[in-house]
Design an enzyme around this catalytic site. Structure first.
Site, PDB file in Angstrom:
ATOM      1  CD1 TRP A 132      45.556  40.589  45.403  1.00  0.00           C
ATOM      2  CD2 TRP A 132      44.822  39.435  47.180  1.00  0.00           C
ATOM      3  NE1 TRP A 132      44.281  40.150  45.130  1.00  0.00           N
ATOM      4  CE2 TRP A 132      43.809  39.443  46.196  1.00  0.00           C
ATOM      5  CE3 TRP A 132      44.583  38.768  48.387  1.00  0.00           C
ATOM      6  CZ2 TRP A 132      42.581  38.815  46.394  1.00  0.00           C
ATOM      7  CZ3 TRP A 132      43.378  38.141  48.575  1.00  0.00           C
ATOM      8  CH2 TRP A 132      42.386  38.168  47.580  1.00  0.00           C
ATOM      9  CG  ASP A 212      48.057  33.920  49.937  1.00  0.00           C
ATOM     10  OD1 ASP A 212      47.639  32.911  49.325  1.00  0.00           O
ATOM     11  OD2 ASP A 212      47.561  35.051  49.789  1.00  0.00           O
ATOM     12  CE  LYS A 247      44.116  33.198  41.422  1.00  0.00           C
ATOM     13  NZ  LYS A 247      43.761  34.540  41.241  1.00  0.00           N
TER      14      LYS A 247
HETATM   15  C1  LMR Z   1      44.265  38.977  41.498  1.00  0.00           C
HETATM   16  O1  LMR Z   1      45.100  39.372  42.318  1.00  0.00           O
HETATM   17  O2  LMR Z   1      44.048  39.570  40.432  1.00  0.00           O
HETATM   18  C2  LMR Z   1      43.504  37.721  41.776  1.00  0.00           C
HETATM   19  O3  LMR Z   1      43.948  37.154  42.952  1.00  0.00           O
HETATM   20  C3  LMR Z   1      42.033  37.932  41.716  1.00  0.00           C
HETATM   21  C4  LMR Z   1      41.493  38.727  42.857  1.00  0.00           C
HETATM   22  O4  LMR Z   1      40.552  38.247  43.494  1.00  0.00           O
HETATM   23  O5  LMR Z   1      41.984  39.815  43.143  1.00  0.00           O
END
Ligand code: LMR
Length: 400
Positions: A132, A212, A247
């Site tokens: 991420w 996570d 979520k």
């Molecule tokens: C995502 O990866 O789209 C979600 O976790 C929302 C975000 O805050 O990025």
């Protein structure tokens, strides 16, 4: 003199920025596969009924808006710890594990980052490649040395051998971030045998895992998704876990999450938690109350809890059927094999294997919005539009 004259702008957030671009697109056939929010058959991100009912109760019963403590709502922390670790986990009875409430899972990650920076100086953190994007910036912002271990190869397949080989090279004592389930952005999860191998390396290198856990219930189920977290908690004396209720409770904007710490004994846990409270005081003082009160109300009530878990099952099953539906919709174009991984991946996200150029073309030519890395939020597709999406993929893959 202008104080701001020398300040340059920065690019918008790679994920949240997509929401604005999508809203501004006048094409009625547009599709939003960008930010990770669940959507139902009507294209709405629903508030679960269990949440609505809990909120009604809170409106009636809440007696004060005074501050909650540095660790947040004690009932929330207790129930969330049980949800993550299992209600009968001995760590909870031995007071070797506890949660500190945070503003969402992102807040929990930031608190973990500050904790490592302040309490474990010199330790680096290792992230999966890819991960991420906000993981990268959160840990860098806390001043940590950020490294990467491979996760998905150039052929868009999970590469466990490369991951293990890289983990074996991590400096002794560093922190390793692992995704408990529903890996963001790829959707590729480790099998139990892979987790056991990772655990052996973590032990051998004396690494501190930071797990996570943002999608509990979106992979294979509430209990199944917690399997690796509980394995690590049982096998290691020390562990950090970030949990999000965005979520699975649909509480995105209520910013509800927690950082769980597991320690070797109750005194050490108390020491760690005192540090977490002190760090949180400088970040957000005390966490927001509403979402945590909703979660606590649901988890403490057998009927609401059952209703919520059924609603979560519905969300998970819908995503699973969208995944298989998309692969089937690609079959007439002879693309079912090429995109078979979409049916195997778990959670909201799929690393489609589309290139940044193809993602841009999807946006420009078909008003389909996804993250530049090729990540699609499968939960954003309307089942009625799977054929349209498959056609767009086909045109990209067959046209230059
Ligand atoms: C995502 O990866 O789209 C979600 O976790 C929302 C975000 O805050 O990025």
């Amino acid at each position: 003199m202008s104080h701001f004259a020398s300040i340059a702008g920065v690019p918008g957030d790679p994920i949240l920025g997509l929401m604005d671009a999508y809203r501004a697109d006048p094409n009625p056939a547009k599709l939003d596969l960008g930010v990770g929010v669940y959507k139902d058959a009507q294209g709405l991100t629903p508030i679960p009924w269990a949440v609505k009912l809990a909120e009604q109760r809170l409106v009636e019963d809440e007696t004060s808006k005074s501050y909650i403590g540095g660790h947040g709502d004690a009932l929330f922390c207790s129930h969330l710890s049980q949800l993550v670790l299992g209600a009968d986990n001995p760590l909870l009875h031995q007071q070797r594990a506890a949660a500190s409430q945070t503003p969402g899972g992102t807040g929990a990650l930031r608190l973990a980052a500050e904790f490592v920076a302040h309490c474990l100086p010199g330790r680096g953190i290792w992230l999966s490649d890819p991960t991420w994007p906000i993981h990268e910036s959160i840990f860098a912002a806390a001043g940590l040395r950020v490294g990467h271990y491979p996760y998905v190869g150039a052929d868009n397949r999970l590469d466990v051998e490369a991951m293990i080989a890289a983990l074996q090279q991590i400096p002794l004592g560093d922190v390793v971030l692992l995704h408990a389930c529903c890996h963001n952005p790829t959707g590729f999860d480790l099998a139990p045998r892979d987790w056991k191998r990772v655990l052996e390396v973590v032990k051998a290198r004396e690494l501190l895992p930071l797990i996570d856990f943002a999608y509990q219930g979106f992979g294979d189920g509430l209990e199944q998704d917690a399997w690796a977290v509980r394995l690590f908690a049982a096998e290691l004396p020390e562990l950090l876990i970030t949990s999000s209720c965005s979520k699975n409770f649909g509480l995105y904007r209520e910013r509800t999450g927690a950082l769980l710490a597991c320690a070797a004994n109750s005194q050490k846990l108390a020491d760690v938690r005192s540090q977490l409270a002190a760090l949180a005081r400088n970040l957000w003082s005390t966490p927001p109350a509403h979402g945590a009160a909703v979660v606590a109300t649901i988890l403490a009530d057998a009927e609401l809890r059952l209703r919520w878990s059924h609603e979560l099952d519905t969300m998970r099953q819908r995503i699973a059927s969208l995944r298989t539906g998309l692969v089937e919709a690609l079959r007439p174009y002879d693309l079912a094999e090429r995109f078979a991984h979409i049916g195997v991946q778990r959670g909201m996200f799929s690393y489609t294997g589309l290139s940044p150029q193809q993602v841009q073309r999807l946006r420009d030519e078909f008003s389909v919005y996804m993250v530049g890395s090729g990540r699609a939020n499968i939960a954003g597709v309307d089942a009625e539009r799977l054929d349209d999406l498959a056609l767009a993929f086909a045109q990209l893959c067959t046209r230059r």
